[in-house]
Write a protein that holds these residues in place. Structure first.
Motif, short mmCIF file in Angstrom:
data_model
loop_
_atom_site.label_atom_id
_atom_site.label_comp_id
_atom_site.label_asym_id
_atom_site.label_seq_id
_atom_site.Cartn_x
_atom_site.Cartn_y
_atom_site.Cartn_z
N THR A 484 6.69 -10.43 -4.30
CA THR A 484 7.00 -11.47 -4.71
C THR A 484 5.79 -12.20 -4.90
O THR A 484 5.06 -13.41 -5.22
CB THR A 484 6.89 -12.39 -3.16
N SER A 485 5.03 -11.10 -6.04
CA SER A 485 4.16 -11.70 -6.21
C SER A 485 3.79 -12.32 -7.38
O SER A 485 5.46 -12.48 -7.84
CB SER A 485 2.81 -9.47 -6.88
N GLY A 486 2.88 -12.47 -8.57
CA GLY A 486 2.80 -13.00 -10.06
C GLY A 486 3.73 -12.42 -11.25
O GLY A 486 4.46 -13.56 -11.86
N PHE A 520 5.43 -8.91 -0.58
CA PHE A 520 4.16 -8.75 -0.60
C PHE A 520 3.55 -9.54 -1.73
O PHE A 520 4.25 -9.28 -3.12
CB PHE A 520 3.55 -7.30 -0.23
N ARG A 521 2.53 -9.46 -1.29
CA ARG A 521 1.59 -11.03 -2.05
C ARG A 521 0.12 -11.22 -2.12
O ARG A 521 0.28 -11.15 -1.12
CB ARG A 521 2.71 -12.04 -2.86
N GLY A 522 -0.09 -11.12 -3.04
CA GLY A 522 -2.01 -11.56 -2.77
C GLY A 522 -2.54 -10.41 -2.84
O GLY A 522 -2.68 -9.85 -3.23
N THR A 523 -3.21 -10.77 -1.43
CA THR A 523 -3.77 -9.78 -1.35
C THR A 523 -3.65 -8.53 0.51
O THR A 523 -4.08 -7.58 0.64
CB THR A 523 -5.25 -9.27 -0.12
N GLN A 524 -1.73 -8.57 0.89
CA GLN A 524 -1.68 -8.42 2.34
C GLN A 524 -0.23 -7.95 1.89
O GLN A 524 0.44 -8.77 1.05
CB GLN A 524 -2.10 -9.15 3.57
N GLY A 556 2.47 -3.05 1.29
CA GLY A 556 3.52 -3.44 1.27
C GLY A 556 4.48 -2.07 2.01
O GLY A 556 5.17 -2.54 2.88
N LEU A 557 4.27 -0.85 1.07
CA LEU A 557 4.91 0.16 0.91
C LEU A 557 4.42 0.99 2.73
O LEU A 557 4.98 1.32 3.73
CB LEU A 557 4.30 1.56 0.52
N THR A 582 10.76 -4.04 -6.96
CA THR A 582 9.31 -4.15 -7.47
C THR A 582 9.13 -3.91 -8.48
O THR A 582 11.27 -3.20 -10.20
CB THR A 582 8.61 -3.89 -6.83
N ASP A 583 8.88 -3.98 -9.90
CA ASP A 583 8.57 -3.94 -10.79
C ASP A 583 7.56 -2.61 -10.96
O ASP A 583 7.79 -2.63 -12.08
CB ASP A 583 8.67 -5.03 -11.95
N GLY A 584 7.52 -2.62 -10.12
CA GLY A 584 6.86 -1.14 -10.34
C GLY A 584 5.04 -1.78 -10.54
O GLY A 584 4.60 -0.60 -10.62
N ARG A 585 4.18 -3.07 -10.65
CA ARG A 585 3.30 -3.29 -10.87
C ARG A 585 2.38 -3.42 -10.08
O ARG A 585 2.53 -3.60 -8.50
CB ARG A 585 2.73 -4.40 -11.69
N ALA A 586 0.92 -2.81 -9.67
CA ALA A 586 0.19 -2.81 -8.66
C ALA A 586 -1.47 -3.27 -8.93
O ALA A 586 -1.95 -2.52 -10.04
CB ALA A 586 0.01 -1.25 -8.18
N THR A 587 -1.88 -4.47 -8.72
CA THR A 587 -2.49 -4.81 -9.55
C THR A 587 -3.77 -5.53 -8.10
O THR A 587 -4.71 -6.53 -8.61
CB THR A 587 -2.28 -6.01 -9.83
N SER A 588 -3.73 -5.15 -6.74
CA SER A 588 -4.36 -5.82 -6.11
C SER A 588 -5.27 -4.56 -4.90
O SER A 588 -4.76 -3.60 -4.93
CB SER A 588 -3.65 -6.58 -4.55
N GLY A 589 -6.52 -4.77 -5.33
CA GLY A 589 -7.66 -4.05 -4.70
C GLY A 589 -7.99 -2.69 -5.28
O GLY A 589 -7.66 -2.49 -6.61
#
Length: 655
Positions: A484-486, A520-524, A556-557, A582-589
């Motif tokens: 549920t991220s941007g 999952f969205r944001g940082t958690q 999320g996983l 998901t679209d597979g993107r990972a952008t946090s942390g």
């Protein structure tokens, strides 16, 4: 004999108390007065005295006469009772006993419910004798099914058919038996643990929704009575003995009055109008309304049905028949019912300009006249806000299954060993299932010499018994992990994603699965919905989910892995199906891509069956979801191919 809690001691269970019987107690009493109503389904949260009141019902019912020694509780007043133990002589002994309350456990087998051959006599004496099941024992009594929504569907079908027909025919294990099966079926359930199918809901005559009182004084009184009962059950029951006897006498009078109650053609037409106005399918609702109205008139001591009887009947018999879709909650608009059934003496119409008339024009407090936002439109947003969109109508989703052969609770998704289904072989007798006679004889045959057999019947021992091993379908835990991220926040994309989830939830509903949701969205990541059998709650929670922020895919996983770990501790037979959208993107942390791939590999090593639904769209695609599926050793499915129709079109195009 254990002392049961008195019926009138339950709040709402005393007709002489202020307010009289509440809907739960009234529905039970009316079904006891007129068993043809078809029983009661009681829906409500835990701790609302559902089971207590049902078990207390048998204590306030008038005793019945039965033919002595008859295993099917035949009525001696019947000319030709439907009992395999008959026919009975005209001077057969008669005994009077209380009405039985028979409880059907959730884990009951078909043999236990319907009856089967008497195994010991069949194997030892070579005699085929029918051993009655629970439905025979419940004849002319009450059959109580706690957590009826968790009972296997085929068992629910069997007992509801028997309740509707008033008889049961058993054709199995070399026996053919028909016996009477007239009983009041009462089911209780917690909707949070899953719903009944609409077709099964309709088979219950009446339904009521119960909840704990919100008035502190009433809650305190309920606790006060319970503590008093626990301290001195006999003394507490003695305080309510007179109220129980008075209630028993009133039920007996109503049963005697029932055949004489007049239901006019005008009342029948009004019942038809009500059912048509509420868009009730079929005629079962009309029939149940008519029987309930007659029973309520008898309960009130009247010899003719009036408007109040029709109102009560509609309120109890129609809410669950208005459920049009699997995610619709049962309910009845009582304001609409009031329009259809105005009081017989409603008095003068109120003056529209008087104190009871409408409020003057103008804005209501808190902006009540403001138009609500259009359904599906994003909420007003400012800097850093998130958006919420609604799903479109769900479609038929393709079937995803768990690999291998399980042994979980019966359902309709993955292959499993079950108590019903195709017979695949045999195993020792401690395995649930029907007796495998051939395998039993084959196991005993090599030992006949050492057991001293010389001709005659085969000598059998307990360790010779073999039961059939059957393969059917099990229900699974379907765990949705939703991005549920941007990157997913575009209204059109999120609408497609929520529609796909709604479609998969509908499929889970039909296959009797439990579901859980992690977002999952944001940082958690967040466990939005713990594992539950209620896909309706899941649908509501997901519809409320908003999107925005960065993408913590690894979190999320990992949260999904933790949810599955806890569920496996509760139920070692649980076989989860992980569905990652998901679209597979990972952008946090730090190193988000590497951490997400490590988390995926960690989950894959635990042997979970998984599906990655690729939500990426547009012409320029990065293919990150496919890479995630490879790391997770999961089935990769583009979002448009979640639809079963879309998959069919792809197969046809490739042919």
């Amino acid at each position: 004999m254990q002392q049961l809690y008195p019926f009138p001691a339950v709040l709402g269970g005393d007709p002489d108390a202020p307010g009289g019987l509440d809907d739960m107690a009234l529905a039970l009493v009316l079904s006891a007065i007129s068993p043809g109503i078809g029983g009661v389904l009681i829906r409500g949260e835990k701790g609302t005295a559902k089971s207590t009141l049902v078990r207390a019902l048998a204590q306030v019912l008038p005793p019945i006469d039965v033919v002595s020694g008859d295993r099917f509780s035949s009525d001696p007043a019947e000319a030709h009772p439907l009992s395999p133990d008959g026919p009975f002589p005209a001077d057969a002994d008669v005994e009077t006993r209380p009405v039985r309350l028979v409880e059907l456990p959730v884990g009951a087998t078909e043999d236990r419910l319907l009856g089967s051959i008497h195994l010991e006599r069949a194997l030892g004496d070579g005699v085929v004798e029918f051993e009655p099941g629970l439905l025979a024992r419940a004849n002319r009594g009450i059959l109580y099914v706690d957590e009826v929504n968790l009972l296997a569907d085929h068992l629910v079908d069997l007992l509801l058919d028997a309740a509707a027909m008033g008889r049961l025919t058993v054709e199995r294990d070399s026996v053919s038996v028909t016996h009477a099966a007239r009983f009041v079926i009462v089911g209780t359930m917690n909707p949070e643990e899953g719903e009944l199918r609409p077709q099964l809901l309709d088979r219950f005559g009446l339904t009521v929704e119960v909840s704990a009182p919100r008035d502190p004084a009433l809650r305190a009184e309920a606790v006060r009575r319970r503590l008093a009962f626990d301290a001195d059950p006999e003394g507490f029951a003695g305080r309510f003995a007179a109220a129980e006897e008075k209630l028993r006498a009133r039920i007996r009078q109503a049963q005697q009055l029932l055949p004489r109650v007049l239901l006019t053609d005008t009342a029948l037409v009004k019942i038809g109008e009500i059912c048509a106005a509420f868009d009730v399918d079929g005629l079962r609702g009309d029939i149940v309304c008519a029987r309930t109205a007659v029973a309520h008139a008898a309960w009130q001591g009247r010899d003719a049905v009036n408007v109040e009887d029709l109102r009560v009947a509609a309120r109890l018999a129609l809410p669950h028949r208005r459920r049009r879709k699997p995610f619709d909650a049962p309910g009845l608009d009582e304001a609409e019912l009031d329009e259809l059934l105005p009081p017989e003496d409603s008095g003068p119409e109120p003056d529209p300009d008087g104190p009871d008339g409408p409020e003057p024009d103008g804005p209501e407090p808190d902006g009540g006249n403001a138009a609500p936002p259009e359904q599906g439109a994003p909420a007003p947003s400012g800097p850093g806000s998130t958006s919420t969109v609604a799903a479109d109508s769900p479609y038929r989703a393709r079937l995803f299954t768990v690999d291998g052969l399980g042994a979980g609770r019966a359902g309709r998704r993955s292959r499993a060993r079950t108590s019903s289904g195709r017979r695949m072989g045999a195993t020792a007798a401690n395995f649930a299932g029907g007796l495998h006679l051939f395998e039993t004889l084959r196991a005993a045959a090599p030992h006949q010499g050492t057991r001293g057999r010389i001709g005659g019947r085969m000598i059998l021992r307990a360790d010779d018994l073999r039961r059939a091993v059957r393969e059917g379908r099990e229900a699974n835990l379907v765990l949705f992990v939703v991005d549920t991220s941007g990157s997913m926040a575009a209204a059109e994309r999120m609408r497609h994603v929520k529609t796909a989830i709604a479609s998969l939830l509908l499929d889970a509903y039909r296959r009797r699965d439990r579901v859980a949701v992690v977002t999952f969205r944001g940082t958690q990541a967040e466990l939005v919905l713990p594992a539950t059998g209620s896909v309706e709650i899941a649908a509501v929670r997901l519809d409320e989910v908003s999107a925005g922020g960065r993408t913590p895919l690894a979190e999320g996983l990992l949260e999904a892995g933790e949810v599955i770990r806890r569920e496996r501790l509760r139920d070692p037979a649980c076989r989860p199906l992980l569905v990652v959208l998901t679209d597979g993107r990972a952008t946090s942390g730090d190193d988000p891509v590497g951490r997400s791939h490590q988390a995926a590999i960690h989950l894959a090593d635990q042997g979970f069956s998984a599906v990655v639904v690729d939500c990426e769209n547009g012409r320029m695609r990065l293919g990150l979801a496919r890479t995630l599926a490879d790391r997770l050793r999961a089935e990769y499915v583009p979002l448009p191919q979640v639809s079963a129709e879309a998959l069919t079109d792809i197969v046809k195009g490739a042919a």
